[in-house]
Design a protein around this motif. Structure first.
Motif, PDB file in Angstrom:
ATOM      1  N   ASP A 104      -2.725  -2.047   5.065  1.00 17.99           N
ATOM      2  CA  ASP A 104      -4.005  -2.160   4.365  1.00 17.99           C
ATOM      3  C   ASP A 104      -5.029  -1.343   4.880  1.00 17.99           C
ATOM      4  O   ASP A 104      -6.227  -1.192   4.209  1.00 17.99           O
ATOM      5  CB  ASP A 104      -4.351  -3.516   4.114  1.00 17.99           C
ATOM      6  CG  ASP A 104      -3.635  -4.227   3.015  1.00 17.99           C
ATOM      7  OD1 ASP A 104      -2.298  -4.177   2.925  1.00 17.99           O
ATOM      8  OD2 ASP A 104      -4.182  -5.230   2.372  1.00 17.99           O
ATOM      9  N   PRO A 149       0.821  -1.277   0.083  1.00 15.26           N
ATOM     10  CA  PRO A 149      -0.072  -0.159   0.042  1.00 15.26           C
ATOM     11  C   PRO A 149       0.872   1.453   0.109  1.00 15.26           C
ATOM     12  O   PRO A 149       0.498   2.359  -0.630  1.00 15.26           O
ATOM     13  CB  PRO A 149      -0.666  -0.022   1.263  1.00 15.26           C
ATOM     14  CG  PRO A 149      -0.917  -1.514   1.619  1.00 15.26           C
ATOM     15  CD  PRO A 149       0.353  -2.161   0.957  1.00 15.26           C
ATOM     16  N   MET A 173      -7.485   0.755  -0.424  1.00 12.62           N
ATOM     17  CA  MET A 173      -6.801  -0.660  -0.724  1.00 12.62           C
ATOM     18  C   MET A 173      -7.808  -1.403  -1.379  1.00 12.62           C
ATOM     19  O   MET A 173      -7.431  -2.270  -2.294  1.00 12.62           O
ATOM     20  CB  MET A 173      -6.072  -0.931   0.178  1.00 12.62           C
ATOM     21  CG  MET A 173      -4.771  -0.294   0.425  1.00 12.62           C
ATOM     22  SD  MET A 173      -3.683  -0.055  -0.998  1.00 12.62           S
ATOM     23  CE  MET A 173      -3.475  -1.948  -1.473  1.00 12.62           C
TER      24      MET A 173
END
Length: 512
Positions: free
Chosen positions: A443, A272, A471
């Motif tokens: 995330d 991410p 995400m």
């Protein structure tokens, strides 16, 4: 089934694409890989551990992952030993020689059981091979390729990576080394990672078909910035992970250095950050690569003791201390969290012959490695400066960390299957050093943004105009983008003839 002429030719990504396409076209689909060797793993809702690639493929199918999707997972702990995870549970830690000798027993029985479990519940299984099916010194004991194809009576697509060169030798050589019976299963060749004008390879397609008498069913273009998690650390050589600190395109970017430990595991925890606007993340193999990082991350590892020693021997510890003194934030996940404590103990030699190793002593915790492995999905909320942001993730570790005087938890969590809460991780007094056992922590969109803004504030960096990255949406869009490209460049009619049925719901191609 998808096999490759070698490792890292794109089997996992193509299987992910096929999973998504078949689901879009109305099938109930599940992934399957008999045996995986990877330090990137995932935890299922029932607390079992499987290879990360099959968890990603399950997500592309819109279903929960389970242990039958990857019944055998090998996690190397050293040059000559691996932990064997059988149907999601630790089976043993053994040498490669001992493992090869036991494949025809309980291990193969588990593969058969898992295959039959999935085959009874889904319309189509998308099966992934491992490495090459013609490693001749290992072929008689290979359970991941042709033996699995025979178990499933599967037609096979053979994938070759044109980017690495030698595609004619790779395809022709692979087919030549298969037996006639095995070759009969190969129903098509896929040329992967093609760059440039596709028409320039028309002669290449013709030559491959003439040399092999096997149709080339697709020439798949190279896809940049796909946004789908990688299977193993071979991917760390790709440019998106390798950019040095001095390559930062924007002086206002948050520079995040991730230490590439020798036994690094679950490096996709940090994906991410590589996708986040206004962030320049990069992996470091040498202390000088850390550069002027605003934050330094210590990832998980399959051998905390030896990687701690490596940090000292290579000079990383001195560089980390210097960056911390200059204001950088330090964050550890799983094994990286353990390293940040006062001490890591391995009295029974579960990971190493080293019984005790001094940690960096930046968090008031002591870790003892134990035989029982924790594999759970958890959820909860953050403590301290980030309270009460909700978080979720998964734990995969053999150590238990005990807080000492001055201990402050990073979060309070509970397993998703019960209501018993407990502290997770630790934070130092001024919030500049923190660690957690939660894989997938970045995330969590709210935490990731709050943490990045904390780093920005420390260094006077302005946030980007738009940074509302989700995400969940990013990964769903990545699956759909991948499916669209592969559908366009692969002869899906031929794939459906192998399955024996036409698409059940053509035209919509919607996200499942």
């Amino acid at each position: 089934m998808v096999m490759g002429t070698a490792s890292n030719v794109g089997k996992s990504v193509l299987c992910t694409a096929l999973c998504r396409i078949l689901v879009q076209d109305g099938y109930r689909v599940a992934p399957f890989k008999a045996q995986n060797m990877s330090l990137n793993s995932a935890v299922t809702p029932t607390g079992r551990e499987i290879g990360r690639a099959q968890a990603v493929q399950a997500a592309a199918c819109g279903i929960a992952a389970n242990e039958h999707m990857n019944p055998v997972l090998l996690k190397p702990t050293s040059l000559d030993k691996s932990q064997v995870v059988l149907q999601g549970r630790v089976y043993e830690t053994t040498s490669a020689r001992a493992y090869f000798q036991e494949r025809t027993g309980e291990i193969w029985d588990a593969v058969v059981e898992s295959y039959e479990y999935l085959a009874a519940r889904y319309d189509v299984l998308v099966i992934e091979g491992a490495g090459s099916p013609v490693e001749m010194n290992l072929k008689s004991r290979d359970i991941a390729n042709m033996r699995t194809a025979e178990l499933a009576d599967a037609d096979v697509l053979l994938v070759a990576d044109i980017e690495r060169g030698g595609i004619f030798a790779a395809v022709v050589g692979t087919l030549q080394l298969l037996s006639a019976r095995e070759r009969a299963r190969i129903r098509g060749v896929i040329v992967n990672k093609f760059r440039g004008d596709r028409s320039l390879f028309d002669d290449g397609v013709r030559l491959l078909e003439e040399l092999t008498d096997v149709p080339v069913l697709g020439v798949i273009p190279h896809l940049r910035d796909l946004g789908i998690e990688e299977e193993d650390s071979v991917a760390l050589d790709e440019r998106r992970y390798r950019s040095a600190s001095s390559d930062a395109p924007d002086r206002e970017a948050v520079r995040i250095a991730v230490i590439q430990l020798p036994h690094i595991s679950n490096f996709t925890d940090f994906d991410p950050l590589f996708l986040e606007p206004g962030v320049h993340a990069y992996f470091c193999r040498r202390p000088e690569d850390v550069g002027a990082a605003h934050a330094v991350l210590l990832p998980g590892t399959k051998n905390t003791m030896e990687d701690l020693q490596w940090l000292r021997e290579t000079g990383f510890v001195d560089v980390l201390a210097q960056r911390r003194a200059e204001g950088a934030v330090v964050f550890g996940v799983c094994g990286g969290y353990q390293m940040l404590g006062k001490e890591v103990r391995d009295p029974k030699g579960h990971e190493s012959s080293i019984p005790v190793c001094k940690g960096l002593d930046w968090l008031p915790v002591v870790t003892t490695l134990e035989h029982e492995k924790t594999t759970v999905l958890v959820q909860g909320h953050l403590e301290g400066a980030f309270a009460p942001i909700p978080v979720s993730g998964y734990e995969i570790h053999m150590g238990q960390s005990l807080g000492l005087s001055g201990y402050q938890p990073f979060a309070t969590v509970r397993q998703t299957t019960d209501d018993v809460t407990r502290p997770d991780g630790a934070v130092n007094a001024d919030g500049t050093v923190m660690g957690t056992y939660l894989h997938g922590i970045f995330d969590n969109d709210a935490f990731r943004q709050a943490w990045l803004n904390q780093v920005r504030e420390r260094f006077g960096i302005s946030p980007p105009v738009s940074s509302a990255l989700s995400m969940a949406s990013t990964r769903a869009q990545a699956f759909d983008r991948l499916a669209t490209v592969v559908r366009e460049h692969l002869e899906m009619d031929a794939v459906y003839r192998m399955i024996g049925h036409p698409p059940r719901a053509t035209g919509s191609h919607s996200t499942c």
